[in-house]
Design an enzyme around this catalytic site. Sequence first.
Site, mmCIF file in Angstrom:
data_model
loop_
_atom_site.group_PDB
_atom_site.id
_atom_site.type_symbol
_atom_site.label_atom_id
_atom_site.label_comp_id
_atom_site.label_asym_id
_atom_site.label_seq_id
_atom_site.Cartn_x
_atom_site.Cartn_y
_atom_site.Cartn_z
ATOM 1 N N HIS A 193 48.458 34.223 29.564
ATOM 2 C CA HIS A 193 49.909 34.032 29.627
ATOM 3 C C HIS A 193 50.275 32.628 29.155
ATOM 4 C CE1 HIS A 193 49.501 37.069 33.090
ATOM 5 N NE2 HIS A 193 50.045 37.723 32.069
ATOM 6 N N LYS A 216 54.724 48.163 42.372
ATOM 7 C CA LYS A 216 53.463 47.478 42.084
ATOM 8 C C LYS A 216 52.977 46.745 43.328
ATOM 9 C CE LYS A 216 52.910 46.350 37.249
ATOM 10 N NZ LYS A 216 52.793 45.265 36.275
ATOM 11 N N ARG A 228 47.087 42.492 23.942
ATOM 12 C CA ARG A 228 45.631 42.363 23.990
ATOM 13 C C ARG A 228 44.920 43.501 23.282
ATOM 14 N NH1 ARG A 228 43.315 42.650 29.097
ATOM 15 N NH2 ARG A 228 45.035 43.949 29.728
ATOM 16 N N SER A 234 45.565 39.874 34.560
ATOM 17 C CA SER A 234 45.921 39.608 35.954
ATOM 18 C C SER A 234 45.233 40.593 36.891
ATOM 19 C CB SER A 234 47.438 39.692 36.143
ATOM 20 O OG SER A 234 48.076 38.638 35.490
#
Length: 151
Positions: free
Chosen positions: A17, A41, A90, A127
């Site tokens: 990030h 989440k 990614r 993460s």
Amino acid sequence: MKRAIFPGTFDPFTIGHYSVVKRALTFMDEIIIGIGVNDKKKTWFPTEKRVEMIRKLYADEPRIKVEAYDNLTVDFAREREAGFIIRGIRTVHDFEYEETIADINRKLAGVETILLFTEPELTSISSTIVRELLQYGKDVSDFLPEGMEVE
């Protein structure tokens, strides 16, 4: 002024990030790191803690703001008069997902999405993986920006 939103959960904010923000600052005047609140989440750090950690990281960078939001990212961008959304990519899967969302955001609000590909040495860092390592008491300092502490 070119203002962008960099949205995410950032639980936690990783060196991946950090790299995206650093690179986006080369062509944006201001970046608002938007921490999306998503009750669906399961997060490791409370929203307020994530805001605090990222603000501390960028305390000496006046072009970075950090805010939490609980509405659609495109609405948050409009509220902050941001013409751009920055996203890190990614994998091919990330690209396909982000392309769809970018098309919708452009149609809804005229907000453009800028995709920045992750630096090759950072593609394995997420993460999710960092949270799992934290869960098992592992040292995650190699995956976080220098100066960011997780407790």
